[in-house]
Design an enzyme around this catalytic site. Structure first.
Site, short mmCIF file in Angstrom:
data_model
loop_
_atom_site.label_atom_id
_atom_site.label_comp_id
_atom_site.label_asym_id
_atom_site.label_seq_id
_atom_site.Cartn_x
_atom_site.Cartn_y
_atom_site.Cartn_z
N LEU A 199 0.94 -1.79 0.36
CA LEU A 199 0.04 -0.20 0.12
C LEU A 199 0.81 1.18 -0.44
O LEU A 199 0.47 2.07 -1.09
CB LEU A 199 -1.14 0.28 1.13
CG LEU A 199 -1.82 -1.18 1.70
CD1 LEU A 199 -2.71 -0.91 2.72
CD2 LEU A 199 -3.27 -1.45 0.22
N GLY A 200 1.95 1.15 0.97
CA GLY A 200 2.96 2.20 0.78
C GLY A 200 4.29 2.04 1.59
O GLY A 200 4.16 1.12 2.33
N GLY A 249 6.34 3.96 4.44
CA GLY A 249 6.25 4.85 6.12
C GLY A 249 7.28 4.84 7.00
O GLY A 249 8.54 4.11 6.08
N GLY A 250 7.21 5.78 7.94
CA GLY A 250 8.16 5.31 8.36
C GLY A 250 8.56 4.20 9.03
O GLY A 250 8.54 3.37 9.74
N PHE A 251 10.48 3.74 8.60
CA PHE A 251 11.16 2.60 9.19
C PHE A 251 10.13 1.56 7.79
O PHE A 251 10.71 0.26 9.13
CB PHE A 251 10.86 2.27 10.67
CG PHE A 251 11.62 3.50 11.37
CD1 PHE A 251 11.11 3.74 12.13
CD2 PHE A 251 13.27 3.86 11.27
CE1 PHE A 251 11.84 5.46 12.90
CE2 PHE A 251 13.58 4.31 11.66
CZ PHE A 251 12.69 5.19 12.41
N GLY A 252 9.03 1.21 7.69
CA GLY A 252 8.75 0.18 6.93
C GLY A 252 7.56 0.71 6.50
O GLY A 252 7.45 0.81 5.31
N LYS A 258 2.32 -3.87 8.92
CA LYS A 258 3.23 -2.38 8.60
C LYS A 258 4.70 -3.52 9.08
O LYS A 258 4.54 -3.86 10.53
CB LYS A 258 3.12 -0.85 9.34
CG LYS A 258 4.45 0.25 9.09
CD LYS A 258 4.49 1.21 9.69
CE LYS A 258 5.23 1.89 9.43
NZ LYS A 258 5.15 3.25 9.99
N ASP A 268 4.99 14.36 13.02
CA ASP A 268 5.21 13.81 11.87
C ASP A 268 3.57 14.07 10.78
O ASP A 268 3.42 12.87 10.04
CB ASP A 268 6.01 12.68 11.51
CG ASP A 268 6.39 13.17 9.92
OD1 ASP A 268 6.41 13.79 9.32
OD2 ASP A 268 6.17 11.85 9.32
#
Length: 712
Positions: free
Chosen positions: A418-419, A421-424, A440, A535
């Protein structure tokens, strides 16, 4: 007010009060809950000769106010606040009885919750038996002299306390610090002690109710249904005996119901369970071999069935603990014990005991003379506890601990990304009950565990309609997974900045802005500890099927204990949304989220990034978009700021309001920025924002390179 029929086969009627403007029948008070009137009798509500309000069924008085009437004539009046009063017909202030003094399960605005120290009148609340039956249930809540609210089962076993009143809210209900909807009042003097509240907006349809489930709930009507935004206790399984006897409560599993029968037992009354009345619990399917010998008619003896990860009832400490009669208040617990339940051999023909070690068992003894069953639950408590690293942090939160192999299967080997993100990376998945999830996967061991713990801690302990919900996690070896509810409309940036995204109408954009503000206000002001997101950006604002916004990705969040006003940390966040104090490296507070939120508001208006080439107009390429907004506010022409894809279909008053709020949010000095609670009030129209000053930083940007502080 009227006669409310139940939905039973035999129709029973009650004198009740309910919300007139709510299409879903919601009773807030009933008079004769424990004395319903059958459809074979025509009830009559009348004033008796002695001035009391009574319900007659034939020649029988079913219910009476039992008031001490001193006037010659009385009248009964239902007031606009939902209070039914019996008063003098000639003097409206001469009240002999009122329903607010004899509540059932609902605390209405303006009503008192507490006791009169002089007369002894105790206004407490009692749950209803089920969704249809207005008879008193097994749960009640009262206000103690120690200034705390207490929930109890059958008026004997207390299972929750609100904590003491601290002058603004009850200590265990920090969400009360958000006064967006209500103003709270607590009085304790020589005459009485009580809690009460009023609505900020009297048109809001609001309910505080002791639910059939034993939870004290705060709900608001949202056009089509009730939305609950506060539960006490938060975990349904913390309600004592919520599932009845011989059941296990499991609020941590999406795939299973809240209550299920123990092995060898079946639901005693399915009809009651359908109406959320589970107090009847479950009953044994097959009788035990009560003689305790091997000479049963089947030639088989009873055996023990292992039930792992169980929270046991009672307070046995080590050694052998015994419970007699019904087994209640048992719940699933990842850090719990193993319980061995004695069952008939018929129930266990296919069961093989593959476990070894200390026996933790349940046995049944019998008095031969009386032929009466006595259930003995014998528990040997081992000193061993689960070594799961998250048990202590998340007891009772209701987060599922998934196995890695199950997550691989659910995500089809992490095939649908899906995308990132931060760190994963984030992958779409599906649980066995067809519930879509977003998984995630934390990549890299450098900071993975730290972010993992931060996200689980910050998301798992809070619930809000505008915060993404953490369903579970996986922690096996160096593998770290976080499992969230799936958001079918993805993130806000995909609709604002991508050509293939849905063009969001103005009303939806405004509701997104308001929803995100409410979510952040909850994080900052209504949690036990202030949570800074760190964030905030469109990529971290997810949209559900109805485009309701959910703030996501708390991996960069920091807790600030309420004894500390600031936290020193390394620079985090995303360029373009960073407050000046991030860039200068000075101490930060929750006001950094306010700044980032202001930048997001500007992008919601324009449909463009604040930073980058798309933020400049063709006729004035040197003007940074936030500078343009400030200029239009001062000199007029705010309609030119709005996303052209909306074709002018906007509410310009709302546009101006959002522009003002955004510019206040991005002030240089954090003390000049509003709190998120104040932002919510601005957007709800409860207060008006003044004209903001031009931030000095925007002045600098306007006079120099527009990207001078936005590129690394």
């Amino acid at each position: 007010m009227g006669s409310k029929p139940s939905n039973n086969t035999v129709i029973n009627s009650y004198l009740g009060i309910w919300f007139h403007e709510v299409p879903k029948l919601t009773t807030v008070w009933s008079a004769n809950g424990d004395s319903p009137i059958s459809n074979l009798v025509s009830p009559e509500l009348m004033i008796s000769d002695d001035g009391k309000l009574v319900i007659l069924a034939g020649d029988n008085i079913i219910w009476s106010t039992q008031a001490n009437v001193t006037a010659n004539r009385t009248v009964a009046v239902l007031l606009a606040d939902g209070n039914l009063v019996l008063r003098s017909s000639s003097n409206s202030s001469d009240i002999f009885w009122q329903s607010f003094d004899y509540p059932t399960d609902t605390l209405l605005p303006g009503a008192k919750f507490g006791r009169n120290k002089v007369t002894g009148l105790n206004r407490r609340f009692v749950s209803r038996r089920n969704l249809n039956d207005q008879a008193p249930g097994v749960y009640s809540i009262y206000l103690g002299l120690d200034e705390s609210m207490r929930l109890s089962w059958k008026s004997s076993t207390e299972y929750w306390s609100s904590g003491e009143w601290n002058g603004k809210y009850f200590n265990s209900i920090p969400e009360m610090s958000d006064t967006s909807f209500c103003n709270y009042m607590f009085v304790n003097n020589g005459q009485e002690v009580y809690f009460s509240y009023t609505l900020v907006n009297e048109s809001t349809i609001f309910q505080v109710v002791l639910d059939v489930s034993g939870q004290w709930k705060v709900r608001i009507w949202d056009r089509q249904d009730w939305v609950t935004f506060s539960y006490s206790p938060r975990n349904q399984c913390d309600v004592y005996a919520v599932c009845g006897a011989f059941t296990v409560c499991s609020s941590s599993s999406k795939a299973n119901p809240l209550c299920y029968c123990m092995k060898g037992f079946s639901i005693g009354s399915p009809e009651d369970w359908e109406l959320e009345d589970r107090t009847g619990g479950c009953i044994r399917n097959t009788p035990l071999d009560c003689n305790g010998s091997g000479n049963s008619t089947t030639g088989m003896t009873d055996k023990f069935y292992p039930m792992p990860f169980i929270r046991l009832p009672g307070n046995g400490i080590g050694g052998c603990s015994i419970w007699h009669n019904e087994l209640i208040n048992v719940a699933a617990d990842d850090g719990g014990e193993i319980l061995y339940l004695r069952l008939s051999a018929k129930e266990l023909q296919s069961w093989k005991d593959h476990r070894h070690g200390t026996i933790i068992g349940v046995t049944v003894g019998v008095s031969t003379a009386a032929l009466a069953f006595i259930l003995l639950i014998v528990i040997w408590r081992s000193g061993k506890r689960s070594s799961h690293p998250m048990d202590d942090d998340h007891g009772g939160v209701g987060i599922i601990a998934f196995r890695y192999v199950d997550m691989k299967r659910a995500t089809k080997h992490f095939s649908e990304k899906l995308g990132v993100g931060g760190f994963g990376s984030v992958f779409k998945g599906c649980l066995s009950d067809s519930v879509a999830i977003a998984v995630k996967r934390l990549d890299g061991a450098r900071q993975g565990e730290k972010q993992f713990r931060s996200e689980v801690s910050s998301i798992g302990i809070i619930q809000h309609v505008n915060l993404v919900k953490l369903i579970g996690f996986c922690c096996e070896g160096d593998r770290r997974l976080l499992v969230y509810e799936y958001m079918p409309n993805r993130s806000l940036d995909s609709h604002l900045f991508q050509s293939h995204g849905t063009v969001l109408g103005w009303s939806i954009r405004y509701q997104i802005a308001l929803g995100v503000a409410r979510g952040l206000a909850y994080l900052h002001h209504s949690c036990r500890d202030c949570i800074i997101h760190c964030d905030i950006k469109p990529e971290n604002i997810l949209l559900d099927a109805s485009f309701i916004p959910k703030v996501a990705d708390f991996g960069m969040a920091k807790f600030i204990g309420r004894d500390f006003s600031r936290v020193v940390t390394t620079m985090r966040g995303t360029i373009g949304y960073l407050a000046p104090e991030w860039i200068s490296g000075t101490d930060i507070t929750s006001k950094v989220d306010v700044y980032s939120y202001g930048m997001v508001l500007l992008e919601i208006i324009s449909g463009r990034r604040n930073s980058g080439k798309e933020s400049f107009t063709d006729d004035d390429h040197a003007r940074y978009f936030p500078v343009q907004v400030m200029d239009k506010l001062l000199n007029g022409g705010i309609e030119s700021l709005v996303d052209a894809n909306l074709h002018g279909d906007v509410n310009l008053d709302h546009v101006e309001r959002i522009c003002k709020v955004a510019c206040w949010c991005i002030q240089d000095n954090e003390f000049d920025r509003p709190t998120m609670v104040e932002v919510v009030k601005f957007l709800e129209g409860l207060s008006e924002p003044a004209m903001p000053p031009m931030p000095r930083l925007l002045h600098a940007i306007a006079g120099g390179s527009p990207l001078m502080i936005l590129s690394s």
